[in-house]
Design a protein around this motif. Structure first.
Motif, PDB file in Angstrom:
ATOM      1  N   PHE A  73       3.276  -5.698  -6.994  1.00  0.00           N
ATOM      2  CA  PHE A  73       2.399  -6.832  -7.285  1.00  0.00           C
ATOM      3  C   PHE A  73       3.084  -7.776  -8.270  1.00  0.00           C
ATOM      4  O   PHE A  73       3.681  -7.340  -9.256  1.00  0.00           O
ATOM      5  CB  PHE A  73       1.071  -6.345  -7.862  1.00  0.00           C
ATOM      6  CG  PHE A  73       0.089  -7.449  -8.121  1.00  0.00           C
ATOM      7  CD1 PHE A  73      -0.729  -7.911  -7.110  1.00  0.00           C
ATOM      8  CD2 PHE A  73       0.010  -8.051  -9.367  1.00  0.00           C
ATOM      9  CE1 PHE A  73      -1.630  -8.948  -7.332  1.00  0.00           C
ATOM     10  CE2 PHE A  73      -0.876  -9.085  -9.604  1.00  0.00           C
ATOM     11  CZ  PHE A  73      -1.698  -9.541  -8.579  1.00  0.00           C
ATOM     12  N   ARG A 110       0.065 -13.926 -11.025  1.00  0.00           N
ATOM     13  CA  ARG A 110      -1.386 -13.998 -11.258  1.00  0.00           C
ATOM     14  C   ARG A 110      -1.754 -13.622 -12.703  1.00  0.00           C
ATOM     15  O   ARG A 110      -2.810 -13.039 -12.934  1.00  0.00           O
ATOM     16  CB  ARG A 110      -2.141 -13.102 -10.281  1.00  0.00           C
ATOM     17  CG  ARG A 110      -1.834 -13.329  -8.817  1.00  0.00           C
ATOM     18  CD  ARG A 110      -2.133 -14.738  -8.385  1.00  0.00           C
ATOM     19  NE  ARG A 110      -2.069 -14.906  -6.931  1.00  0.00           N
ATOM     20  CZ  ARG A 110      -2.090 -16.082  -6.308  1.00  0.00           C
ATOM     21  NH1 ARG A 110      -2.144 -17.201  -7.041  1.00  0.00           N
ATOM     22  NH2 ARG A 110      -2.051 -16.155  -5.004  1.00  0.00           N
ATOM     23  N   GLY A 146      -3.696 -13.268  -1.110  1.00  0.00           N
ATOM     24  CA  GLY A 146      -3.548 -12.077  -1.948  1.00  0.00           C
ATOM     25  C   GLY A 146      -4.785 -11.718  -2.744  1.00  0.00           C
ATOM     26  O   GLY A 146      -4.693 -11.108  -3.819  1.00  0.00           O
ATOM     27  N   ALA A 152      -5.164  -7.888  -2.881  1.00  0.00           N
ATOM     28  CA  ALA A 152      -4.090  -7.312  -3.706  1.00  0.00           C
ATOM     29  C   ALA A 152      -4.385  -7.514  -5.191  1.00  0.00           C
ATOM     30  O   ALA A 152      -4.237  -6.596  -6.005  1.00  0.00           O
ATOM     31  CB  ALA A 152      -2.753  -7.937  -3.339  1.00  0.00           C
ATOM     32  N   PRO A 189       1.337 -15.141  -0.651  1.00  0.00           N
ATOM     33  CA  PRO A 189       1.855 -13.777  -0.821  1.00  0.00           C
ATOM     34  C   PRO A 189       2.062 -13.026   0.492  1.00  0.00           C
ATOM     35  O   PRO A 189       3.073 -12.349   0.664  1.00  0.00           O
ATOM     36  CB  PRO A 189       0.784 -13.107  -1.680  1.00  0.00           C
ATOM     37  CG  PRO A 189       0.196 -14.215  -2.472  1.00  0.00           C
ATOM     38  CD  PRO A 189       0.182 -15.396  -1.545  1.00  0.00           C
ATOM     39  N   LEU A 190       1.110 -13.120   1.436  1.00  0.00           N
ATOM     40  CA  LEU A 190       1.264 -12.377   2.690  1.00  0.00           C
ATOM     41  C   LEU A 190       2.498 -12.837   3.451  1.00  0.00           C
ATOM     42  O   LEU A 190       3.300 -12.036   3.930  1.00  0.00           O
ATOM     43  CB  LEU A 190       0.005 -12.535   3.549  1.00  0.00           C
ATOM     44  CG  LEU A 190       0.034 -11.815   4.902  1.00  0.00           C
ATOM     45  CD1 LEU A 190       0.222 -10.315   4.719  1.00  0.00           C
ATOM     46  CD2 LEU A 190      -1.236 -12.103   5.687  1.00  0.00           C
ATOM     47  N   ARG A 208       5.686 -11.653   1.637  1.00  0.00           N
ATOM     48  CA  ARG A 208       5.980 -10.218   1.804  1.00  0.00           C
ATOM     49  C   ARG A 208       6.569  -9.936   3.180  1.00  0.00           C
ATOM     50  O   ARG A 208       7.490  -9.137   3.316  1.00  0.00           O
ATOM     51  CB  ARG A 208       4.707  -9.406   1.585  1.00  0.00           C
ATOM     52  CG  ARG A 208       4.250  -9.340   0.139  1.00  0.00           C
ATOM     53  CD  ARG A 208       3.001  -8.491  -0.030  1.00  0.00           C
ATOM     54  NE  ARG A 208       2.516  -8.549  -1.398  1.00  0.00           N
ATOM     55  CZ  ARG A 208       3.025  -7.834  -2.410  1.00  0.00           C
ATOM     56  NH1 ARG A 208       4.022  -7.004  -2.174  1.00  0.00           N
ATOM     57  NH2 ARG A 208       2.549  -7.952  -3.624  1.00  0.00           N
ATOM     58  N   HIS A 219       5.318  -4.881   6.891  1.00  0.00           N
ATOM     59  CA  HIS A 219       4.036  -5.420   6.403  1.00  0.00           C
ATOM     60  C   HIS A 219       3.181  -5.981   7.532  1.00  0.00           C
ATOM     61  O   HIS A 219       2.352  -6.868   7.323  1.00  0.00           O
ATOM     62  CB  HIS A 219       4.252  -6.510   5.340  1.00  0.00           C
ATOM     63  CG  HIS A 219       4.673  -5.969   4.016  1.00  0.00           C
ATOM     64  ND1 HIS A 219       3.785  -5.477   3.088  1.00  0.00           N
ATOM     65  CD2 HIS A 219       5.909  -5.821   3.477  1.00  0.00           C
ATOM     66  CE1 HIS A 219       4.444  -5.056   2.030  1.00  0.00           C
ATOM     67  NE2 HIS A 219       5.744  -5.249   2.239  1.00  0.00           N
ATOM     68  N   HIS A 261      -4.412  -6.234   8.466  1.00  0.00           N
ATOM     69  CA  HIS A 261      -5.012  -7.437   7.892  1.00  0.00           C
ATOM     70  C   HIS A 261      -5.681  -8.163   9.055  1.00  0.00           C
ATOM     71  O   HIS A 261      -5.180  -8.167  10.171  1.00  0.00           O
ATOM     72  CB  HIS A 261      -3.935  -8.304   7.249  1.00  0.00           C
ATOM     73  CG  HIS A 261      -4.461  -9.441   6.420  1.00  0.00           C
ATOM     74  ND1 HIS A 261      -5.025 -10.556   6.988  1.00  0.00           N
ATOM     75  CD2 HIS A 261      -4.517  -9.630   5.079  1.00  0.00           C
ATOM     76  CE1 HIS A 261      -5.391 -11.388   6.028  1.00  0.00           C
ATOM     77  NE2 HIS A 261      -5.109 -10.846   4.858  1.00  0.00           N
TER      78      HIS A 261
END
Length: 1004
Positions: free
Chosen positions: A277, A280, A313, A316, A473-474, A477, A572, A585
C-alpha cells in the motif's frame, strides 16, 4: 467551571448567555447552525457539510448565502463589541468553513463528560458510592433531549448519539446505585429509561433488578413476563443473558445475580491487508482523527464514507487503515462486501445483519427473519462495544442505515462510488473523496513492485506510465505486474504500448479516466497464454462473489486451474482472498464478460455454465446423502462426474463455505435458466437449511425455486418449493403459516400422484399439529405418512414417521408402543446411515426405557446418544441428552455423575437459547438435588423449571416439574394440579405418577 463571557447549553433546549443575560438567537435555522458548530466540539465544519445537514440532498440555490448570513448574525450576538472588519474570536472562518472555539466559550457537554470520567476513575478504584454520586451529578446537568427546541436536528446523528450517551450514563448510574443498595432512590429514573426503550434488554433487566432490590418482587415478575412477551412478539427472540440472570435472581428469592457470560469470541472479519500500500497520507490522517477516544460513556458513532471512481483504491485504503487501527477496537472488526457493482443483486441489509449476528454468537434459531428486527437486535448487542464496521462496495444509502450500530465506541467505514450525500446529511458521515494518486505516490507504488533502482534508471518513462495510467492505483498495479512479468522489456517500451492504447481509446471516450484502466487490462490480458486468457474469460460466468479452484477447473474443463489462477493473481487480474479461493474486482469481471462475449460462441458459454451448475448439483446431492440422508428430496438424475474432496471429508463444512455461491446459482437459474436447476438445487439444500437454520439464505433459495417452478408450471417442483417454505415457517415457530404451506404442498403432490412427497409432507404437517398440542391429529398424519412411505418403499420416510409416532405415544402415556416405534425408527436410521436420526431416537428410546423402569438399559442408550450428538455438533440435542442421562444416573445411585451431567446440560441449554431444553434439564437437576437430600435446592430448581416451561407452553415437562415440586414440598394442591394437567393432555405415564403423588401426600 470558571466563569466566561459566553455560556452555552445544548443538553436540553439550546440556550446562550452573555455575561449572565440570556440571548435571543433568532430563527430555527440560525439556532441549528450554532447547535451544529457546538456539537462539532471545536472542529471546523465545511460550508458543504453545514448545507447538507441543514437542507439534505435538495438545498436551495441560496443555501450558502443563507448560511453566511446566519453566521454573521451569530457573531454579532456573541461578540457585540467586535470591530466590524476584525476576525471573530468565537466563530472564526477555518479552511473554507466555520468552527466554534472551545476556549472562548463555556459549554455544558464537556463539563458533563468530565464528571463521567471522574466517576469512571472512582469506579475503577472501587469507590462505588462516590461514582454513583458523580454519575448522579452529571445527570442533573441534562434538562431534556439535546437541542430539543430545534426539530430540524432531531435525527442528526450527533443528537441521536447524545441521546444514547445519556441512556448509557443513566445505565451506569442505575448499576452503581443498585450496587450500593439504593434501589428505591433510582427507581423513578429506571422506569423512565425502560419505558423509553421497551425492547432494550439491559434497560429492562436493570428495572427488574431495581424492583427486586426495592422489595417489589411481584412487580418484577410481572415486568419480566411482559418484556418476554414483547420480545417474542416483536423481535421473535427469547430473553438474552441479562434478562435471564435477573429472572433467575427472582426465582432464587434474593440470591446474588450470576455474572453475565463472558464474550467467548471476538469477530475478526477484515480481509487480508493489501500488499505494498502506498500514499494517501492525508486521508489516513483524517481517518485517524475519527477513532473514538477512550473514556466516558458516550460520544457519536463515528462514520466515514470513502467515495471515488472505480479503481481509485477505496477498498485498499479502507482495509489498510482498518488493519492499522484494529487494536483500538477490542470488541471486534466486522466486514461485509455489499456487492454494489458486482453481478447479480447487491447484498441486502438483512443478509449482512445475519452474518454479523452470527459472529456475535446469536444461535441460528434466534436469528430474526426481517430487517427491522435484526437491526434492532444488532444495535442492542453493539451498544457497549468498541468495534469497527467496514461496509465495502456500497451502492445505496439504504443498504447502510440498518447496519449502523448504536455503540458510541464504534466506528463505521463505508466505501462507495456514490457521494453518499444521505449519510453525510442525516448521519453526520465524514466524506473523503478519493482522487488519483499524486505523481510522487504513483512512482512510489511502481517502485514497490519493480524496485527503486529500475524506476530510478528509467524515471522519465516511469513517470509517463504513471500519467498514462491516470494515476489510478488499480491501473498502476496492473501495469507494474505486467512489467515485472517481462523484465527484459524496458519501461519505455511499455509506455509506447500504453500510449497507443490510450490514444485509440481516447478517440471514442475523450477524457474518461477509465480509459487508463481498460488499456492496462488490454495489455495484461493480451500477455496471457491462450489457456489462461480463456480461463479469465470464463470466470465471468461464476454467479457468486468468490470462486474455488475446483469450481474453476469444472468451469474450464482444465485440471490446471490452480497455477493459472495464481498467474492471474500475480497480474492483479484476480485476487486471492483465502487459500484456494479467489474473487474479481467488479471492473475486471465486466471486462472478462466483454471478452467472453467477443471470443466464445453461445454454445461454449452454455456448455461451461452447464458444467458448473451440474457440478454444484452433484456436489450438493452427495453432501445431502452424507449429512441428512433421511430428508425427503426431489429425485435427481445428475450425470456422473467429480465431486469436491471436501464434501467427503465434511459435507456440512463444504456446504457452509459454498452457500453464497449455491444461492447465487439458484437465483441465476431462476432468472435466466435453466429453471429446473433452481428448484432442484434449492430442494437438495432444504435439509442443510433445516439443520443450520440459515433463514435468510433459505428464504431466498425457496422463493427463487418457487418462482421458477410457477413459471414452468411443474407440479412436483411447485410442491417441493412450497414444502421448503413450509419447513422454514415451521422452524421459525410460525405453525399456522406452516400448516397453510404444507396443505398447499400436499394438494399439489396429490394432484401429481407423488406418493413419496405426500408421505413427507404429512409427516411434517403432523409435527406442526404436535407442536400445537393437537396429539390425535398429529398421530393420524404420522400414521398416514408411514403407510404411504411403506407403499413407496422409502425407508427414510418410514424412519421419520416411526420416530414421530414414538413421540406422540410417549406424550400420550403409551410407553410400550413409544419404545416399539423408537426401536423400529432406530433400525431404519442405522440402515440408511443417518447419524442425526440415530442420535435423536437413541435419546428418545433411553428416555422411555427409563420411564419404564429399565434404568441401566436407558443409561447405556443415552450415553451412546450423547456421543453421537457430540460428534455431530448438535448442542441442543447434547444438552437434552445430558439432562436425561443425569436422571438415569440419579436413579442408579450415581449422584456425583448425575450432578455433573445435569450442570453441564444446564450450561449448554442456556448457551443454545432453548427455553424448553433448559426447562427439562432444570427438572433433572431438581430431581438430583431431591434424591441427594438437598430439598431447598430441589424446590428452587423445580420452580425455575416451571417458570420457563410455562412461558414456552410445553405441558409435558411442566407436568413433570409440578409432580416433582409437589413431592418435594408435600403440596397436595400442586399434585392435583399436575394430575389434572396430565389428564387433560392425555399423558398416561405422568397421570399415573401424579396419581401416586396425590395418594402419597394424602397418606402422609
Amino acid at each position: 467551571m470558571a466563569p466566561t463571557a459566553v455560556r452555552i447549553q445544548v443538553l436540553g433546549s439550546l440556550r446562550v448567555w452573555l455575561d449572565r443575560a440570556e440571548l435571543d438567537l433568532g430563527p430555527p435555522g440560525r439556532r441549528a447552525v450554532l447547535g451544529l458548530l457546538v456539537l462539532a466540539g471545536g472542529e471546523a465544519m465545511s460550508k458543504q457539510d453545514l448545507v447538507d445537514a441543514l437542507w439534505g440532498e435538495r438545498p436551495p440555490r441560496s443555501a450558502v448565502n443563507v448560511l453566511q448570513t446566519h453566521v454573521k448574525h451569530l457573531r454579532r450576538l456573541l461578540e457585540p463589541g467586535r470591530p466590524s472588519r476584525s476576525g471573530s474570536e468565537i466563530l472564526p472562518h477555518v479552511g473554507g468553513g466555520y468552527a466554534l472555539r472551545r476556549e472562548a466559550v463555556e459549554v455544558d457537554l464537556p463539563h458533563v463528560r468530565g464528571l463521567v470520567a471522574e466517576a469512571n476513575d472512582a469506579q475503577r478504584d472501587g469507590e462505588t458510592g462516590r461514582a454513583a454520586a458523580l454519575f448522579g451529578e452529571a445527570l442533573r446537568w441534562w434538562h431534556g433531549k439535546p437541542l430539543a427546541d430545534i426539530p430540524l436536528l432531531a435525527t442528526h446523528p450527533k443528537v441521536v448519539a447524545l441521546i444514547a450517551e445519556r441512556r448509557a450514563l443513566l445505565a451506569r448510574y442505575g448499576d452503581a446505585m443498585l450496587a450500593i443498595g439504593a434501589a428505591d432512590e433510582v427507581l423513578t429514573e429506571l422506569v423512565e429509561a425502560a419505558a423509553d426503550q421497551p425492547l432494550d434488554e439491559p434497560a429492562q433487566a436493570r428495572l427488574i433488578r431495581a424492583y427486586h432490590g426495592a422489595g417489589q418482587r411481584a412487580t418484577a415478575f410481572r415486568l419480566y413476563q411482559e418484556v418476554r412477551e414483547r420480545l417474542v412478539e416483536e423481535l421473535g427472540v427469547e430473553p438474552g443473558p441479562e434478562l435471564l440472570a435477573a429472572h433467575a435472581a427472582l426465582l432464587d428469592d434474593g440470591e446474588p445475580l450470576p455474572s453475565p457470560r463472558p464474550r467467548a469470541r471476538v469477530p475478526r472479519q477484515l480481509p487480508a491487508e493489501p500488499p505494498g500500500f502506498t500514499g494517501r497520507t492525508t486521508e489516513l490522517s483524517i481517518l485517524d482523527e475519527l477513532v473514538p477516544r477512550s473514556g466516558g460513556v458516550g460520544g457519536a458513532v463515528a462514520l466515514a464514507a470513502i467515495t471515488g471512481t472505480a479503481g481509485a483504491g477505496k477498498t485498499a485504503l479502507a482495509v489498510h487503515w482498518a488493519h492499522r487501527v484494529k487494536d483500538r477496537f477490542p470488541d471486534g472488526q466486522f466486514y461485509a462486501n455489499l456487492r454494489g457493482h458486482s453481478p447479480g443483486p447487491p447484498a441486502t441489509a438483512l443478509e449482512v445483519l445475519t452474518r454479523f449476528l452470527a459472529a456475535l454468537e446469536i444461535p441460528a434459531e434466534r436469528l430474526p427473519a426481517d430487517t427491522e428486527t435484526a437491526s434492532a437486535l444488532y444495535r442492542t448487542l453493539m451498544t457497549d462495544r468498541k468495534a469497527l464496521v467496514l461496509l465495502d462496495n456500497v451502492a445505496r444509502v439504504d443498504q447502510v442505515r440498518p447496519l449502523l450500530p448504536a455503540g458510541p465506541g464504534c466506528l463505521v467505514l463505508v466505501t462507495a462510488r456514490d457521494r453518499m450525500a444521505g449519510l453525510v446529511a442525516f448521519h453526520g458521515a465524514r466524506r473523503l473523496t478519493l482522487g488519483m494518486l499524486d505523481p510522487g505516490e504513483a512512482l512510489e507504488l511502481l517502485a514497490r513492485v519493480l524496485g527503486a533502482d529500475w524506476i530510478k534508471a528509467e524515471r522519465e518513462a516511469a513517470a509517463e506510465v504513471a500519467e498514462l495510467c491516470a494515476y489510478l492505483p488499480l491501473a498502476l498495479r496492473i501495469a507494474a505486474a505486467n512489467l515485472a512479468d517481462h523484465p527484459g522489456n524496458g519501461i519505455e517500451d511499455y509506455s509506447v504500448e500504453l500510449r497507443k492504447g490510450n490514444l485509440l481509446a481516447a478517440l471514442t471516450v475523450p477524457g474518461d479516466e477509465q480509459i487508463a484502466i481498460r488499456t492496462a487490462f488490454d495489455l495484461s490480458y493480451r500477455a496471457l497464454p491462450a489457456e489462461t486468457s480463456r480461463l479469465f474469460r470464463l470466470l465471468s460466468l461464476v454467479p457468486g462473489n468468490d470462486m474455488g479452484v475446483e469450481a474453476v477447473e469444472i468451469l474450464t474443463g482444465s485440471g490446471q486451474a490452480g497455477p493459472m489462477l495464481d498467474a492471474l493473481a500475480g497480474a492483479h487480474l484476480v485476487e486471492q482472498h483465502a487459500p484456494d479461493r479467489y474473487h474479481f474486482h467488479d471492473l475486471l469481471r465486466r471486462y472478462a464478460a466483454d471478452r467472453l462475449e467477443a471470443r466464445e460462441s453461445p454454445a461454449e458459454i452454455g456448455s461451461a455454465r452447464g458444467r458448473l451448475h451440474e457440478w454444484y448439483l452433484r456436489a450438493v446431492d452427495n453432501a445431502a446423502k452424507l449429512a441428512y440422508p433421511h430428508m425427503f428430496r426431489l429425485p435427481l438424475s445428475v450425470p456422473d462426474g467429480p465431486i469436491p474432496a471436501a464434501v467427503k471429508e465434511n459435507a456440512a463444512d463444504w456446504l457452509e463455505t459454498e452457500l453464497g455461491n449455491l444461492v447465487a446459482v439458484i437465483e441465476d437459474a431462476a432468472r435466466i435458466g435453466p429453471r429446473p436447476m433452481a428448484w432442484l438445487l434449492a430442494d437438495a439444500l432444504r435439509g442443510y437449511f433445516w439443520m443450520s437454520l440459515r433463514q435468510v439464505e433459505w428464504r431466498a433459495a425457496a422463493a427463487a425455486a418457487l418462482s421458477a417452478a410457477e413459471e414452468d408450471g411443474d407440479p412436483r417442483a411447485r410442491a417441493a418449493a412450497r414444502f421448503s417454505l413450509a419447513d422454514l415457517s415451521f422452524r421459525q415457530g410460525r405453525y399456522r403459516e406452516a400448516v397453510r404451506y404444507y396443505t398447499g404442498a400436499l394438494m399439489l403432490a396429490r394432484r401429481a400422484g407423488w406418493v413419496e412427497a405426500q408421505a413427507a409432507v404429512l409427516g411434517n404437517l403432523g409435527c406442526a399439529y404436535w407442536q400445537s398440542g393437537r396429539l390425535p391429529a398429529a398421530a393420524a398424519r404420522f400414521s398416514r405418512g408411514l403407510e404411504l412411505s411403506r407403499r413407496a418403499g422409502r425407508a427414510a420416510g418410514e424412519a421419520v414417521a416411526l420416530g414421530n409416532l414414538g413421540l406422540v405415544h410417549w406424550e400420550m402415556g403409551d410407553l410400550p408402543r413409544a419404545a416399539e416405534h423408537y426401536a423400529r425408527a432406530l433400525r431404519r436410521y442405522r440402515r440408511i446411515g443417518s447419524r442425526y436420526g440415530e442420535a435423536i431416537n437413541l435419546s428418545n428410546l433411553g428416555q422411555v426405557q427409563h420411564a419404564r423402569g429399565r434404568v441401566s438399559e436407558a443409561a447405556g442408550l443415552l450415553a451412546e446418544a450423547l456421543t453421537l450428538h457430540r460428534e455431530a455438533g448438535n448442542r441442543a440435542g447434547e444438552a437434552e441428552t445430558l439432562g436425561r442421562l443425569a436422571s438415569a444416573y440419579c436413579d442408579l445411585g450415581r449422584l456425583a455423575d448425575a450432578l455433573t451431567h445435569a450442570r453441564d446440560g444446564l450450561r449448554l441449554a442456556h448457551e443454545t437459547g432453548e427455553p424448553r431444553g433448559e426447562g427439562e434439564v432444570l427438572v433433572a437437576l431438581a430431581s438430583v438435588h431431591h434424591r441427594a437430600g438437598h430439598r431447598r435446592d430441589a424446590v428452587r430448581r423445580y420452580r425455575q423449571a416451571l417458570a420457563l416451561l410455562r412461558e414456552t407452553g410445553d405441558r409435558y415437562p411442566e407436568a413433570d416439574a409440578l409432580i416433582g415440586l409437589a413431592v418435594a414440598t408435600g403440596d397436595l394442591g400442586q399434585a392435583r394440579q399436575a394430575l389434572a394437567l396430565a389428564e387433560r393432555a392425555g399423558y398416561g405415564a405422568l397421570r399415573r405418577r401424579a396419581a401416586a403423588a396425590v395418594e402419597a401426600i394424602l397418606r402422609a
